[in-house]
Scaffold this motif. Structure first.
Motif, PDB file in Angstrom:
ATOM      1  N   ALA A 104      37.964  33.083  46.915  1.00 44.10           N
ATOM      2  CA  ALA A 104      38.009  34.551  46.832  1.00 44.10           C
ATOM      3  C   ALA A 104      39.361  35.078  46.360  1.00 44.10           C
ATOM      4  O   ALA A 104      40.351  34.348  46.281  1.00 44.10           O
ATOM      5  CB  ALA A 104      37.702  35.130  48.206  1.00 44.10           C
ATOM      6  N   PRO A 179      35.339  36.223  44.028  1.00 47.72           N
ATOM      7  CA  PRO A 179      34.826  37.437  44.672  1.00 47.72           C
ATOM      8  C   PRO A 179      35.897  38.124  45.520  1.00 47.72           C
ATOM      9  O   PRO A 179      36.630  37.445  46.251  1.00 47.72           O
ATOM     10  CB  PRO A 179      33.690  36.923  45.577  1.00 47.72           C
ATOM     11  N   PRO A 180      36.004  39.447  45.432  1.00 49.27           N
ATOM     12  CA  PRO A 180      37.027  40.142  46.220  1.00 49.27           C
ATOM     13  C   PRO A 180      36.661  40.256  47.702  1.00 49.27           C
ATOM     14  O   PRO A 180      35.552  40.653  48.039  1.00 49.27           O
ATOM     15  CB  PRO A 180      37.098  41.538  45.586  1.00 49.27           C
ATOM     16  N   VAL A 181      37.619  39.887  48.563  1.00 51.05           N
ATOM     17  CA  VAL A 181      37.475  40.139  50.002  1.00 51.05           C
ATOM     18  C   VAL A 181      38.499  41.221  50.331  1.00 51.05           C
ATOM     19  O   VAL A 181      39.710  40.986  50.272  1.00 51.05           O
ATOM     20  CB  VAL A 181      37.761  38.864  50.838  1.00 51.05           C
ATOM     21  N   VAL A 208      34.011  45.763  45.697  1.00 56.45           N
ATOM     22  CA  VAL A 208      33.440  44.532  46.256  1.00 56.45           C
ATOM     23  C   VAL A 208      32.409  43.892  45.296  1.00 56.45           C
ATOM     24  O   VAL A 208      32.244  42.673  45.271  1.00 56.45           O
ATOM     25  CB  VAL A 208      32.819  44.891  47.645  1.00 56.45           C
ATOM     26  N   GLY A 212      31.394  40.144  46.748  1.00 58.22           N
ATOM     27  CA  GLY A 212      32.543  40.276  47.655  1.00 58.22           C
ATOM     28  C   GLY A 212      32.156  40.874  48.999  1.00 58.22           C
ATOM     29  O   GLY A 212      30.972  41.000  49.323  1.00 58.22           O
ATOM     30  N   CYS A 213      33.154  41.238  49.793  1.00 56.57           N
ATOM     31  CA  CYS A 213      32.887  41.859  51.093  1.00 56.57           C
ATOM     32  C   CYS A 213      34.118  42.617  51.585  1.00 56.57           C
ATOM     33  O   CYS A 213      35.207  42.523  51.003  1.00 56.57           O
ATOM     34  CB  CYS A 213      32.443  40.816  52.105  1.00 56.57           C
ATOM     35  N   SER A 343      28.946  43.570  53.658  1.00 54.38           N
ATOM     36  CA  SER A 343      28.723  43.024  52.314  1.00 54.38           C
ATOM     37  C   SER A 343      27.497  43.680  51.656  1.00 54.38           C
ATOM     38  O   SER A 343      26.727  44.354  52.331  1.00 54.38           O
ATOM     39  CB  SER A 343      28.588  41.496  52.397  1.00 54.38           C
TER      40      SER A 343
END
Ligand code: AVI
Length: 344
Positions: A104, A179-181, A208, A212-213, A343
């Motif tokens: 991430a 993926p962006p956290v 996100v 992402g989440c 998410s």
């Protein structure tokens, strides 16, 4: 005002590189995305102080002295938020990490010196650390420390005020496979009005994307006495933090507020589910604010902060309304604080 294209060019020109001393050991990049509307912001601050019900945006608390006082608040026995959240994080870290995407981009919103992210980086091992903060010195410290401790993690930072929007879409898109956290601890969302918080959550949802989440810490509704004590500690650290904002205003607006003429006041409004902090004038006096003047009667106050508290179901609903379909929640045993993982 700058046009959009000029603004983008100005942002590129303001790219800051690490100092020569650090360049050899640690590689990171800092972008300046402060909005180019400072005069308007200052006018808004001044108009807030001249309004019949005077107010100051809580973002002005955090100059160097204010940030240090806030760290001291976090260590006060009455201010349970920081240590309760830290406990939830340490008790449930492996389970939370299990739910996070691999490889991430760890996006640390309001990172300060990055200390809260470090234990996560150890376990998450993100592809990239991206710190966001309004204070460039703190951000630089965060990148130095994280860059030194985790040389395999790409480090970058953005100086910005993201209170209205996250200005990082293009930066996030540089790493499409990561993926962006979004990490937003400390219940900082509580300092926004419900409408602002909702707009910000929608902006988070957009960032996100589909993979992402958002990992966010939220202070929960509880007994009024506990809340009131948390915002009016016996040592008077919160009072000093509150009064310090007047020194910030003096510098920014060429004003002559005397912090000794104001008393700290914190009150939990049960109906609105928020702690309200004010500075109450203890004497009748006049204050110069630039070329204007404002009288204060005894007892007249300046609103300096709202700190909203949520219920688990209320915050879950807010996340749902902002477009987060799935939510997981961890709380402490007393149910004082909640950590939400949201998410798509
Ligand atoms: C930063 N923020 C979440 C703190 C809070 O609890 O609302 C600011 C604060 N104000 C007084 N004490 C702490």
């Amino acid at each position: 005002m700058l046009q959009e294209s000029e603004w983008a060019a100005a942002q590129r020109a303001q790219r800051v590189m690490p100092s020569a001393a650090s360049r050899d050991e640690i590689r990171y990049r800092i972008l300046n995305r402060m909005r180019a509307d400072e005069p308007e912001e200052l006018l808004r601050l001044k108009n807030g102080l001249l309004a019949r019900r005077a107010r100051i945006d809580p973002k002005y608390f955090y100059d160097t002295a204010g940030s240090a006082l806030f760290s001291d608040i976090c260590a006060q026995p009455e201010y349970y938020l920081t240590r309760t959240e830290a406990r939830i994080f340490s008790d449930h870290r492996s389970e939370i990490v299990w739910h996070l995407p691999r490889g991430a981009q760890w996006i640390d919103l309001g990172c300060g010196d990055g200390a809260k992210s470090q234990p996560w980086i150890v376990t998450v091992r993100p592809r990239r650390y991206l710190g966001l903060d309004i204070a460039p010195e703190a951000l630089e410290r965060a990148l130095q420390q994280i860059g030194t401790r985790f040389p395999a993690v790409e480090c970058a930072g953005v100086v910005c005020d993201f209170s209205r929007l996250l200005p990082i879409e293009d930066i996030v898109r540089e790493r499409p496979a990561a993926p962006p956290v979004l990490f937003y601890p400390g219940s900082s969302l509580g300092n926004f009005s419900t409408a602002q918080a909702f707009a910000l959550l929608k902006s988070f949802r957009k960032t996100v994307g589909s993979r992402g989440c958002l990992l966010i810490g939220v202070d929960l509704v509880k007994d009024a006495r506990i809340l009131q004590a948390a915002y009016d500690d016996a040592q008077g650290v919160t009072a000093a933090f509150n009064r310090n904002v007047l020194r910030v205003v003096n510098r920014l607006l060429d004003a002559d507020f005397d912090p000794r003429k104001f008393r700290h006041h914190a009150h939990y409004d049960k109906r609105a589910a928020r702690v309200e902090m004010r500075l109450r004038s203890i004497v009748e006096h006049r204050v110069r604010i630039g070329s204007d003047e404002r009288p204060f009667r005894v007892g007249e106050s300046i609103l300096t902060e709202y700190s909203h508290k949520y219920t688990v179901s209320g915050f879950g609903q807010l996340l749902r309304n902002a477009g987060f379909a799935r939510r997981r929640i961890w709380t402490d045993a007393a149910g004082w604080f909640g950590v939400f993982l949201a998410s798509p």
